[in-house]
Design a protein around this motif. Structure first.
Motif, PDB file in Angstrom:
ATOM      1  N   LEU A  27       0.820  -1.207   0.000  1.00  0.00           N
ATOM      2  CA  LEU A  27       0.000   0.000   0.000  1.00  0.00           C
ATOM      3  C   LEU A  27       0.857   1.261   0.000  1.00  0.00           C
ATOM      4  CD1 LEU A  27      -2.925  -0.924   2.410  1.00  0.00           C
ATOM      5  CD2 LEU A  27      -3.121  -0.339   0.000  1.00  0.00           C
ATOM      6  N   GLU A  28       1.979   1.208   0.689  1.00  0.00           N
ATOM      7  CA  GLU A  28       2.880   2.359   0.743  1.00  0.00           C
ATOM      8  C   GLU A  28       3.452   2.706  -0.625  1.00  0.00           C
ATOM      9  OE1 GLU A  28       5.932   1.612   3.639  1.00  0.00           O
ATOM     10  OE2 GLU A  28       4.457   1.005   5.127  1.00  0.00           O
ATOM     11  N   THR A  29       3.536   1.724  -1.505  1.00  0.00           N
ATOM     12  CA  THR A  29       4.151   1.965  -2.816  1.00  0.00           C
ATOM     13  C   THR A  29       3.160   2.443  -3.870  1.00  0.00           C
ATOM     14  OG1 THR A  29       3.876  -0.305  -3.617  1.00  0.00           O
ATOM     15  CG2 THR A  29       5.875   0.174  -2.343  1.00  0.00           C
ATOM     16  N   LEU A  30       1.870   2.369  -3.570  1.00  0.00           N
ATOM     17  CA  LEU A  30       0.874   2.818  -4.544  1.00  0.00           C
ATOM     18  C   LEU A  30       0.974   4.323  -4.757  1.00  0.00           C
ATOM     19  CD1 LEU A  30      -2.395   0.932  -3.520  1.00  0.00           C
ATOM     20  CD2 LEU A  30      -0.902   0.445  -5.465  1.00  0.00           C
ATOM     21  N   PRO A  31       0.656   4.790  -5.950  1.00  0.00           N
ATOM     22  CA  PRO A  31       0.586   6.233  -6.172  1.00  0.00           C
ATOM     23  C   PRO A  31      -0.443   6.860  -5.223  1.00  0.00           C
ATOM     24  CG  PRO A  31       0.519   5.053  -8.259  1.00  0.00           C
ATOM     25  CD  PRO A  31       0.404   4.020  -7.175  1.00  0.00           C
ATOM     26  N   GLU A  32      -0.217   8.112  -4.904  1.00  0.00           N
ATOM     27  CA  GLU A  32      -1.025   8.835  -3.914  1.00  0.00           C
ATOM     28  C   GLU A  32      -2.533   8.691  -4.140  1.00  0.00           C
ATOM     29  OE1 GLU A  32      -1.356  13.439  -3.659  1.00  0.00           O
ATOM     30  OE2 GLU A  32       0.505  12.836  -2.665  1.00  0.00           O
ATOM     31  N   GLY A  33      -2.987   8.892  -5.366  1.00  0.00           N
ATOM     32  CA  GLY A  33      -4.424   8.823  -5.656  1.00  0.00           C
ATOM     33  C   GLY A  33      -4.990   7.437  -5.414  1.00  0.00           C
ATOM     34  N   GLN A  34      -4.262   6.410  -5.835  1.00  0.00           N
ATOM     35  CA  GLN A  34      -4.717   5.039  -5.636  1.00  0.00           C
ATOM     36  C   GLN A  34      -4.753   4.691  -4.149  1.00  0.00           C
ATOM     37  OE1 GLN A  34      -2.608   2.168  -8.063  1.00  0.00           O
ATOM     38  NE2 GLN A  34      -2.684   3.515  -9.846  1.00  0.00           N
ATOM     39  N   ARG A  35      -3.716   5.088  -3.429  1.00  0.00           N
ATOM     40  CA  ARG A  35      -3.642   4.807  -1.992  1.00  0.00           C
ATOM     41  C   ARG A  35      -4.809   5.471  -1.267  1.00  0.00           C
ATOM     42  NH1 ARG A  35       1.276   6.195  -1.470  1.00  0.00           N
ATOM     43  NH2 ARG A  35       0.892   8.349  -0.936  1.00  0.00           N
ATOM     44  N   THR A  36      -5.123   6.708  -1.638  1.00  0.00           N
ATOM     45  CA  THR A  36      -6.215   7.437  -0.989  1.00  0.00           C
ATOM     46  C   THR A  36      -7.547   6.738  -1.194  1.00  0.00           C
ATOM     47  OG1 THR A  36      -5.062   9.554  -1.148  1.00  0.00           O
ATOM     48  CG2 THR A  36      -7.455   9.639  -0.927  1.00  0.00           C
ATOM     49  N   VAL A  37      -7.846   6.346  -2.445  1.00  0.00           N
ATOM     50  CA  VAL A  37      -9.149   5.709  -2.693  1.00  0.00           C
ATOM     51  C   VAL A  37      -9.240   4.349  -2.019  1.00  0.00           C
ATOM     52  CG1 VAL A  37      -9.654   7.035  -4.793  1.00  0.00           C
ATOM     53  CG2 VAL A  37      -8.549   4.799  -4.990  1.00  0.00           C
ATOM     54  N   VAL A  38      -8.141   3.608  -1.958  1.00  0.00           N
ATOM     55  CA  VAL A  38      -8.160   2.313  -1.265  1.00  0.00           C
ATOM     56  C   VAL A  38      -8.449   2.518   0.218  1.00  0.00           C
ATOM     57  CG1 VAL A  38      -6.723   0.368  -0.503  1.00  0.00           C
ATOM     58  CG2 VAL A  38      -6.714   1.054  -2.904  1.00  0.00           C
ATOM     59  N   LEU A  39      -7.767   3.458   0.849  1.00  0.00           N
ATOM     60  CA  LEU A  39      -7.995   3.702   2.278  1.00  0.00           C
ATOM     61  C   LEU A  39      -9.431   4.127   2.552  1.00  0.00           C
ATOM     62  CD1 LEU A  39      -4.727   5.583   3.296  1.00  0.00           C
ATOM     63  CD2 LEU A  39      -5.399   3.257   3.924  1.00  0.00           C
ATOM     64  N   LEU A  40      -9.940   5.039   1.747  1.00  0.00           N
ATOM     65  CA  LEU A  40     -11.302   5.528   1.975  1.00  0.00           C
ATOM     66  C   LEU A  40     -12.349   4.454   1.703  1.00  0.00           C
ATOM     67  CD1 LEU A  40     -10.990   9.130   0.500  1.00  0.00           C
ATOM     68  CD2 LEU A  40     -11.110   8.483   2.921  1.00  0.00           C
ATOM     69  N   ARG A  41     -12.099   3.596   0.738  1.00  0.00           N
ATOM     70  CA  ARG A  41     -13.066   2.550   0.401  1.00  0.00           C
ATOM     71  C   ARG A  41     -12.995   1.379   1.382  1.00  0.00           C
ATOM     72  NH1 ARG A  41     -17.872   1.796  -2.095  1.00  0.00           N
ATOM     73  NH2 ARG A  41     -18.002  -0.299  -2.913  1.00  0.00           N
ATOM     74  N   ARG A  42     -11.798   0.862   1.618  1.00  0.00           N
ATOM     75  CA  ARG A  42     -11.650  -0.361   2.415  1.00  0.00           C
ATOM     76  C   ARG A  42     -11.794  -0.116   3.917  1.00  0.00           C
ATOM     77  NH1 ARG A  42     -12.600  -4.866   0.533  1.00  0.00           N
ATOM     78  NH2 ARG A  42     -11.106  -5.871   1.885  1.00  0.00           N
ATOM     79  N   TYR A  43     -11.222   0.951   4.416  1.00  0.00           N
ATOM     80  CA  TYR A  43     -11.250   1.179   5.858  1.00  0.00           C
ATOM     81  C   TYR A  43     -12.425   2.046   6.295  1.00  0.00           C
ATOM     82  CZ  TYR A  43      -6.657  -0.910   6.315  1.00  0.00           C
ATOM     83  OH  TYR A  43      -5.620  -1.788   6.310  1.00  0.00           O
ATOM     84  N   ASP A  44     -12.748   3.049   5.530  1.00  0.00           N
ATOM     85  CA  ASP A  44     -13.803   3.975   5.931  1.00  0.00           C
ATOM     86  C   ASP A  44     -15.124   3.679   5.244  1.00  0.00           C
ATOM     87  OD1 ASP A  44     -12.316   5.708   7.766  1.00  0.00           O
ATOM     88  OD2 ASP A  44     -11.092   6.057   5.995  1.00  0.00           O
ATOM     89  N   GLU A  45     -15.116   2.717   4.320  1.00  0.00           N
ATOM     90  CA  GLU A  45     -16.317   2.241   3.641  1.00  0.00           C
ATOM     91  C   GLU A  45     -17.133   3.353   2.986  1.00  0.00           C
ATOM     92  OE1 GLU A  45     -18.196   0.033   6.821  1.00  0.00           O
ATOM     93  OE2 GLU A  45     -17.125  -1.782   6.226  1.00  0.00           O
ATOM     94  N   LEU A  46     -16.446   4.323   2.399  1.00  0.00           N
ATOM     95  CA  LEU A  46     -17.150   5.385   1.691  1.00  0.00           C
ATOM     96  C   LEU A  46     -17.613   4.874   0.334  1.00  0.00           C
ATOM     97  CD1 LEU A  46     -14.973   8.576   2.349  1.00  0.00           C
ATOM     98  CD2 LEU A  46     -16.852   7.655   3.708  1.00  0.00           C
ATOM     99  N   SER A  47     -18.703   5.431  -0.155  1.00  0.00           N
ATOM    100  CA  SER A  47     -19.201   5.082  -1.484  1.00  0.00           C
ATOM    101  C   SER A  47     -18.312   5.733  -2.541  1.00  0.00           C
ATOM    102  CB  SER A  47     -20.639   5.571  -1.649  1.00  0.00           C
ATOM    103  OG  SER A  47     -20.657   6.985  -1.699  1.00  0.00           O
ATOM    104  N   TYR A  48     -18.472   5.313  -3.791  1.00  0.00           N
ATOM    105  CA  TYR A  48     -17.715   5.932  -4.875  1.00  0.00           C
ATOM    106  C   TYR A  48     -18.009   7.431  -4.943  1.00  0.00           C
ATOM    107  CZ  TYR A  48     -16.776   1.203  -6.617  1.00  0.00           C
ATOM    108  OH  TYR A  48     -16.364  -0.094  -6.750  1.00  0.00           O
ATOM    109  N   GLU A  49     -19.273   7.778  -4.744  1.00  0.00           N
ATOM    110  CA  GLU A  49     -19.668   9.192  -4.808  1.00  0.00           C
ATOM    111  C   GLU A  49     -19.022   9.996  -3.686  1.00  0.00           C
ATOM    112  OE1 GLU A  49     -21.792   6.563  -5.032  1.00  0.00           O
ATOM    113  OE2 GLU A  49     -22.217   6.748  -7.181  1.00  0.00           O
ATOM    114  N   GLU A  50     -18.998   9.420  -2.477  1.00  0.00           N
ATOM    115  CA  GLU A  50     -18.370  10.115  -1.348  1.00  0.00           C
ATOM    116  C   GLU A  50     -16.868  10.264  -1.570  1.00  0.00           C
ATOM    117  OE1 GLU A  50     -21.183   8.862   2.415  1.00  0.00           O
ATOM    118  OE2 GLU A  50     -19.851   7.334   1.560  1.00  0.00           O
TER     119      GLU A  50
END
Length: 176
Positions: free
Chosen positions: A122-145
C-alpha cells in the motif's frame, strides 16, 4: 453562542475517532495523527460560519483530513506507512476478513506476514490510488463520497480503485 459550541463539541465527539484513524493510517504516527485531528477540527470551527452544505459533513471533514495528511507527508518528503490493522478497526471493511479464518499459530504467523506485505505494498501505490483504497476499504465510503473527498468523478474513483487492485495483486505476488 453556547448552543453552537455545544453542537460543535457533539460534532467533534461523533467524528474524532474516525478522523484520527484515517490520519493514523496515512501517517503511522499517533502523535502526528492527533495533531492532524486537532487541526481538522480547528479548521472546521473556523469555517463553521461560512460552511455551506454542498456535501455531507463527514465527506467535507474527510476531504480536510486527507488534504492535511497529504500535506504533512509532502512536508516530510517520504512515503507514508499505511497502517494495517487486523481486527482492531471496529468499522470492519479492512483486510481483516482475509485473516478471519485463522485457526493455528502457523497460519497466524503467515497472516501477520501477509498483513505486513499488504502494508508495504500500500505504501508503494501512487497517492491517488492509496487514498481511494484507504477511503473505500477502511472507511467504507461510497464511490460518490470518495469522489467528493478527492475531487474526482465517481468514474475516476472506480478507475483508480481498479488500477489499485491490479497493482496490489501484482505487487503482492512479488512480496509473497
Amino acid at each position: 453562542s453556547g448552543g453552537s459550541v455545544g453542537a460543535f463539541e457533539r460534532l467533534v465527539r461523533r467524528n474524532q475517532e474516525r478522523i484520527f484513524k484515517l490520519a493514523q493510517r496515512y501517517l503511522r504516527d499517533p502523535a502526528r495523527a492527533e495533531d492532524i485531528t486537532q487541526d481538522v477540527f480547528i479548521r472546521v470551527f473556523h469555517a463553521a460560519e461560512t460552511y455551506r452544505p454542498t456535501a455531507k459533513f463527514t465527506t467535507w471533514v474527510y476531504r480536510i483530513t486527507v488534504n492535511l495528511c497529504l500535506n504533512a507527508l509532502r512536508d516530510r518528503k517520504s512515503r507514508p506507512e499505511v497502517a494495517f490493522e487486523s481486527g482492531s478497526d471496529e468499522s470492519g471493511g479492512g483486510y481483516e476478513n482475509i485473516l478471519s479464518e485463522i485457526v493455528n499459530p502457523a497460519q497466524q504467523l503467515e497472516a501477520e506476514e501477509l498483513s505486513q506485505a499488504i502494508s508495504r505494498v500500500l505504501e508503494t501505490l501512487p497517492e491517488g490510488q492509496r487514498t481511494v483504497v484507504l477511503l473505500r476499504r477502511y472507511d467504507e465510503l461510497s464511490y460518490e463520497e470518495i469522489a467528493e473527498v478527492t475531487g474526482n468523478t465517481p468514474a475516476a474513483v472506480k478507475s483508480l480503485l481498479s488500477r489499485a487492485r491490479r497493482n496490489l495483486k501484482s505487487l503482492l505476488r512479488k512480496h509473497l
